[in-house]
Design an enzyme around this catalytic site. Structure first.
Site, PDB file in Angstrom:
ATOM      1  N   THR A 104       0.820  -1.209   0.000  1.00  0.00           N
ATOM      2  CA  THR A 104       0.000   0.000   0.000  1.00  0.00           C
ATOM      3  C   THR A 104       0.855   1.261   0.000  1.00  0.00           C
ATOM      4  O   THR A 104       0.468   2.277  -0.591  1.00  0.00           O
ATOM      5  CB  THR A 104      -0.940   0.000   1.222  1.00  0.00           C
ATOM      6  OG1 THR A 104      -1.798  -1.142   1.164  1.00  0.00           O
ATOM      7  CG2 THR A 104      -1.794   1.259   1.267  1.00  0.00           C
ATOM      8  N   SER A 148       1.496  -7.377  -0.608  1.00  0.00           N
ATOM      9  CA  SER A 148       2.058  -8.331   0.358  1.00  0.00           C
ATOM     10  C   SER A 148       1.358  -9.687   0.403  1.00  0.00           C
ATOM     11  O   SER A 148       1.992 -10.687   0.748  1.00  0.00           O
ATOM     12  CB  SER A 148       2.125  -7.719   1.755  1.00  0.00           C
ATOM     13  OG  SER A 148       0.854  -7.408   2.262  1.00  0.00           O
ATOM     14  N   THR A 155       1.509  -4.380   4.386  1.00  0.00           N
ATOM     15  CA  THR A 155       1.323  -4.689   5.807  1.00  0.00           C
ATOM     16  C   THR A 155       0.741  -6.068   6.090  1.00  0.00           C
ATOM     17  O   THR A 155       0.902  -6.593   7.188  1.00  0.00           O
ATOM     18  CB  THR A 155       0.413  -3.631   6.464  1.00  0.00           C
ATOM     19  OG1 THR A 155      -0.855  -3.617   5.803  1.00  0.00           O
ATOM     20  CG2 THR A 155       1.053  -2.260   6.401  1.00  0.00           C
ATOM     21  N   ASP A 156       0.051  -6.681   5.118  1.00  0.00           N
ATOM     22  CA  ASP A 156      -0.618  -7.957   5.397  1.00  0.00           C
ATOM     23  C   ASP A 156       0.352  -9.045   5.835  1.00  0.00           C
ATOM     24  O   ASP A 156       0.035  -9.863   6.708  1.00  0.00           O
ATOM     25  CB  ASP A 156      -1.412  -8.421   4.179  1.00  0.00           C
ATOM     26  CG  ASP A 156      -2.709  -7.655   3.993  1.00  0.00           C
ATOM     27  OD1 ASP A 156      -3.112  -6.944   4.941  1.00  0.00           O
ATOM     28  OD2 ASP A 156      -3.307  -7.749   2.912  1.00  0.00           O
TER      29      ASP A 156
END
Length: 326
Positions: free
Chosen positions: A12, A55, A88-89
């Site tokens: 992101t 991610s 971030t995942d």
């Protein structure tokens, strides 16, 4: 000025929102490029776009490839720190994977964003600059791989994503952050007392992760046997208990020398051999199940994968997981 290698991998932080549809996607150009000049006021940065992947697309093989690349760059002796931008995942998984293989005192900092670059209140540019500052800090040395988000510094072993969209999503349950990012500097108030390190030359092991649920059927685990697993991690109830129906399947795996590692599906607390009833922790421990103190399921999976690749088995494998990761 400190020499910082910046590695972009996507996520992101490198995406833009379509104002008409609200969808977020990567574009041809990384929006962080416009912040590189700002970062150069903090450190002497070298920028390398390594991946450009959301991610959820990142695999352990990608993590291993990234680790090998970092080792090559560190061997050149040109850098004082490394910053990795990441979605971030799976950020916490990449951070922990790298930490298990990172032997240098040079800090590696992962950061990302919860809001795309052109959303109101975009957090990516600030997190990026905070990560550069942290990587430049002398106090960040010898602390392994760290995650810097939302003015906090977290250790790779403890940090996890706790909210689907909040900018304060990254937390370290039970332990909290190990440092803070302030206007005056990077303030560390404690650091991990023990860091585990492994050495592997490839990544071939297949480890599965399952979450226990009420009424879980034996077939859920039996189906995995046909995939020839190298190991299995189970997110158990509470302190380490599972539905009794799956115990025979667990025994079958252990009888075939396929290690089964237990973690808790709770955010806080550890698994321990307490209950003696069928499926209880004490029974599972006696049957040879390995208890992992303090890791969540996704990190225990990566650790088991790496440990098996390093040739660690039997009692040594049990000790590797059951020592307290402080």
């Amino acid at each position: 000025m400190k020499r910082i290698l910046t590695i972009h991998t996507g996520g992101t932080i490198s995406m833009k929102e379509d104002k008409q549809t609200g969808s977020v996607a990567p574009g041809e150009k990384n929006p962080l490029d416009q912040w590189h000049e700002e970062a150069k006021q903090v450190a002497d940065i070298t920028v390398i776009p390594f991946f450009h992947l959301p991610s959820p697309h990142i695999t352990p093989e990608n993590m291993f490839e990234l680790s090998a690349f970092i080792n090559e760059k560190l061997a050149e002796g040109l850098y004082d720190g490394i910053v990795i931008t990441h979605g971030t995942d799976t950020l916490e998984e990449t951070a922990y994977f790298l930490d298990l293989l990172h032997r240098s005192p040079i800090p590696i900092i992962l950061t990302g964003a919860m809001r795309s670059s052109n959303e109101l209140g975009a957090d990516g540019p600030y997190n990026f600059l905070a990560a550069i500052r942290t990587a430049s800090s002398e106090q960040a040395r010898e602390k392994g791989v760290l995650v810097v988000m939302n003015d906090e510094v977290h250790s790779a072993i403890n940090v996890t994503k706790t909210h689907s969209s909040n900018v304060a999503t990254f937390q370290s349950p039970q332990f909290g952050p190990i440092g803070l990012v302030t206007r005056r500097g990077i303030l560390f108030h404690h650091s991990p007392s023990v860091r585990e390190q492994f050495s592997i030359s490839s990544l071939t092991k297949k480890v599965f992760l399952l979450k226990a649920y009420a009424g879980m059927e034996r077939e859920t685990i039996d189906l995995l046997e046909s995939a020839s697993p190298s190991g299995l991690v189970i997110e158990a109830f509470g302190q380490g208990n599972v539905p009794p129906a799956i115990v025979p399947a667990i025994e079958s795996l252990i009888a075939r020398n396929i290690p089964v590692v237990l973690v808790s599906r709770c955010y806080s607390g550890i698994v321990q051999a307490t209950y003696e009833y069928a499926g209880g922790g004490m029974q599972l421990k006696n049957k040879g199940v390995i208890f992992s103190n303090g890791l969540n399921g996704q990190k225990a999976r990566l650790k088991l994968m790496i440990a098996l690749e390093a040739g660690i088995t039997g009692t040594e494998l049990t000790n590797t997981f059951e020592s307290w990761p402080s």
